[in-house]
Design an enzyme around this catalytic site. Structure first.
Site, PDB file in Angstrom:
ATOM      1  N   ARG A  20      68.351  62.779  30.671  1.00 18.46           N
ATOM      2  CA  ARG A  20      68.594  63.411  30.066  1.00 18.46           C
ATOM      3  C   ARG A  20      68.080  65.012  29.642  1.00 18.46           C
ATOM      4  NH1 ARG A  20      64.047  65.833  27.763  1.00 18.46           N
ATOM      5  NH2 ARG A  20      65.310  66.548  26.494  1.00 18.46           N
ATOM      6  N   GLY A  23      70.949  70.411  30.288  1.00 21.48           N
ATOM      7  CA  GLY A  23      70.921  70.973  31.943  1.00 21.48           C
ATOM      8  C   GLY A  23      71.028  70.392  32.383  1.00 21.48           C
ATOM      9  N   ARG A  63      78.317  61.083  26.604  1.00 19.01           N
ATOM     10  CA  ARG A  63      76.861  61.686  25.240  1.00 19.01           C
ATOM     11  C   ARG A  63      78.141  62.551  24.330  1.00 19.01           C
ATOM     12  NH1 ARG A  63      71.128  62.456  25.625  1.00 19.01           N
ATOM     13  NH2 ARG A  63      71.335  62.733  23.512  1.00 19.01           N
ATOM     14  N   CYS A 131      61.055  68.632  20.440  1.00 18.20           N
ATOM     15  CA  CYS A 131      61.543  68.107  21.465  1.00 18.20           C
ATOM     16  C   CYS A 131      61.460  68.886  23.139  1.00 18.20           C
ATOM     17  CB  CYS A 131      63.403  68.517  21.779  1.00 18.20           C
ATOM     18  SG  CYS A 131      63.989  66.888  22.954  1.00 18.20           S
ATOM     19  N   SER A 133      63.137  70.890  26.458  1.00 19.40           N
ATOM     20  CA  SER A 133      64.259  71.520  26.862  1.00 19.40           C
ATOM     21  C   SER A 133      63.737  72.761  28.382  1.00 19.40           C
ATOM     22  CB  SER A 133      64.015  72.682  25.513  1.00 19.40           C
ATOM     23  OG  SER A 133      64.891  74.094  26.890  1.00 19.40           O
ATOM     24  N   ASP A 202      72.110  72.514  22.772  1.00 16.81           N
ATOM     25  CA  ASP A 202      72.554  71.308  23.604  1.00 16.81           C
ATOM     26  C   ASP A 202      73.636  72.162  23.580  1.00 16.81           C
ATOM     27  OD1 ASP A 202      70.195  69.773  21.990  1.00 16.81           O
ATOM     28  OD2 ASP A 202      71.353  68.313  23.869  1.00 16.81           O
ATOM     29  N   ASN A 212      71.112  71.660  18.699  1.00 18.89           N
ATOM     30  CA  ASN A 212      69.866  71.473  18.842  1.00 18.89           C
ATOM     31  C   ASN A 212      69.708  69.788  18.536  1.00 18.89           C
ATOM     32  OD1 ASN A 212      68.169  71.324  21.364  1.00 18.89           O
ATOM     33  ND2 ASN A 212      66.743  72.590  20.010  1.00 18.89           N
ATOM     34  N   LYS A 238      76.146  76.127  28.646  1.00 21.53           N
ATOM     35  CA  LYS A 238      75.756  75.510  26.909  1.00 21.53           C
ATOM     36  C   LYS A 238      76.770  76.333  25.738  1.00 21.53           C
ATOM     37  CE  LYS A 238      71.723  73.947  28.400  1.00 21.53           C
ATOM     38  NZ  LYS A 238      70.474  74.312  27.961  1.00 21.53           N
TER      39      LYS A 238
HETATM   40  O1  LIG Z   1      68.991  71.522  28.797  1.00 23.48           O
HETATM   41  P1  LIG Z   1      67.433  71.545  28.259  1.00 23.48           P
HETATM   42  O2  LIG Z   1      66.612  72.695  28.566  1.00 23.48           O
HETATM   43  O3  LIG Z   1      66.590  70.910  29.032  1.00 23.48           O
HETATM   44  O4  LIG Z   1      67.419  70.542  27.072  1.00 23.48           O
HETATM   45  C1  LIG Z   1      68.518  71.166  26.030  1.00 23.48           C
HETATM   46  C2  LIG Z   1      68.490  70.115  24.773  1.00 23.48           C
HETATM   47  O5  LIG Z   1      68.440  69.206  25.009  1.00 23.48           O
HETATM   48  C3  LIG Z   1      68.049  68.483  24.699  1.00 23.48           C
HETATM   49  O6  LIG Z   1      68.635  66.893  23.996  1.00 23.48           O
HETATM   50  P2  LIG Z   1      68.111  64.354  23.998  1.00 23.48           P
HETATM   51  O7  LIG Z   1      67.115  64.533  24.367  1.00 23.48           O
HETATM   52  O8  LIG Z   1      69.536  64.855  25.678  1.00 23.48           O
HETATM   53  O9  LIG Z   1      68.934  64.051  23.326  1.00 23.48           O
HETATM   54  C4  LIG Z   1      67.292  68.863  23.114  1.00 23.48           C
HETATM   55  O10 LIG Z   1      67.998  68.531  22.556  1.00 23.48           O
HETATM   56  C5  LIG Z   1      67.472  69.447  24.022  1.00 23.48           C
HETATM   57  O11 LIG Z   1      66.328  71.317  23.446  1.00 23.48           O
END
Ligand SMILES: O=P(O)(O)OC[C@H]1O[C@H](OP(=O)(O)O)[C@H](O)[C@@H]1O
Length: 322
Positions: A20, A23, A63, A131, A133, A202, A212, A238
């Site tokens: 998840r 990125g 997704r 969350c 990131s 996201d 996000n 993104k």
């Molecule tokens: O790419 P990085 O910066 O790591 O994350 C970006 C975003 O991706 C995540 O989504 P999820 O947890 O996969 O639903 C969160 O919303 C987070 O802020």
């Protein structure tokens, strides 16, 4: 169509959020395409092309919200259209190289965001994040390693509790981190005099809205109330080329069980995984190409995609500039 087991298992891991984060999802998709290309046996160039396209569709279907996923797939598979290949080996090599270049770019971008974003962090900051990131973590860890001293408040981020990952990662670096319930954001902002909010993304739309993790827009509203800078950290892949032509971003609705594990008769559940924060609530977006105001998102998209009006361009990869 049959796909190699490793490929279907990456797709399943993205769907179930074992993999998840926008990125990492993009990188995993590039890796899956690389594996699919390596495993393809026999057949013609046309068969290979169809099989790779089907693999791309399988990955994209996992997704719906993070545009990093289709952007990564389109970037890798763009090589299928670039020229006519005379052998499977030739086209296979092109796909593998493109996947590798995406993964490398993605890793470099995270590093660069860390360096650029760390300039914004000051000793004494009290930073709130939501969350998990990796782009945000890159900024915080880079600033900390530069000797800046600050503390972080991380929201739990229900219902999947990705705030636990953030807290653990930061604690492992020695960064003082406090985990708070999502509902405590306003109270903590005021009582702890939070100095900055930094979140990931996201998807960034052409008008500068940031999609996000659910709850982000409430935090942005609260930050506005207390005049706290609201900063977004994101790789340029993104940014969504689809939104340039007005395509809305689909907000993923996840299973009800994530919110309510045991069904209560008569109770309905909604579980949207993301929300949109309007550009007016965002002070700046930190990317690997520099810091931009949200209103410049359309310019960034122009810069990234204008060379060819197709949606298959990966933002920012220098080798494509010719
Ligand atoms: O790419 P990085 O910066 O790591 O994350 C970006 C975003 O991706 C995540 O989504 P999820 O947890 O996969 O639903 C969160 O919303 C987070 O802020």
């Amino acid at each position: 169509m049959e796909f190699p087991e490793e490929v279907t298992s990456i797709a399943e891991d993205i769907k179930t959020m074992k993999i998840r984060g926008a990125g990492r999802i993009a990188k995993a998709a590039a890796r899956a395409l690389m594996i699919a290309a390596e495993r393809f046996q026999g057949g013609s160039v046309d068969e290979f092309v169809n099989y790779m396209r089907a693999t791309g569709e399988l990955l994209i279907s996992t997704r719906p919200t993070a545009v990093s996923l289709p952007n990564a797939v389109n970037y890798v598979l763009r090589v299928l259209e670039e020229r006519r290949y005379t052998s499977v080996e030739e086209v296979r090599k092109a796909v593998i190289e493109a996947a590798r270049s995406f993964i490398e770019y993605s890793e470099q971008a995270l590093k660069k965001i860390g360096e650029i974003g760390a300039r914004l962090i000051k000793t004494g900051d009290r930073i709130l994040t939501h969350c998990n990131s990796k782009a945000v973590e890159s900024i915080l860890i880079t600033a900390w390693r530069q000797g800046k001293r600050f503390e972080v408040y991380a929201t739990e981020t229900r219902p999947r509790y990705q705030g636990h990952i953030t807290s653990m990662d930061l604690a492992m670096e020695g960064i003082p981190v406090t985990l708070i319930p999502d509902a405590a954001v306003l109270q903590v902002m005021e009582s702890k005099r939070i100095t900055k909010v930094i979140v990931g993304a996201d998807t960034v739309t052409a008008n500068g809205a940031v999609i996000n993790k659910i709850g982000t827009s409430q935090i942005a509203l609260a930050a506005r109330l207390f005049r706290i800078p609201f900063i977004v950290a994101t790789e340029t892949y993104k940014f969504s080329p689809y939104t340039v032509v007005g395509q809305p971003v689909e907000i993923e609705e996840r299973p009800a069980e994530e919110v309510l594990p045991a069904h209560i008769p008569g109770v309905k559940v909604r579980n949207p995984a993301f929300d949109a924060t309007p550009p007016d609530y965002i002070d700046m977006i930190v990317t690997e190409r520099g810091i931009i105001p949200p209103k410049s998102a359309a310019l960034m998209l122009w810069e990234l995609f204008h060379r060819k009006p197709s949606e298959s361009r990966l933002p920012g990869v220098e080798e494509d500039s010719g």
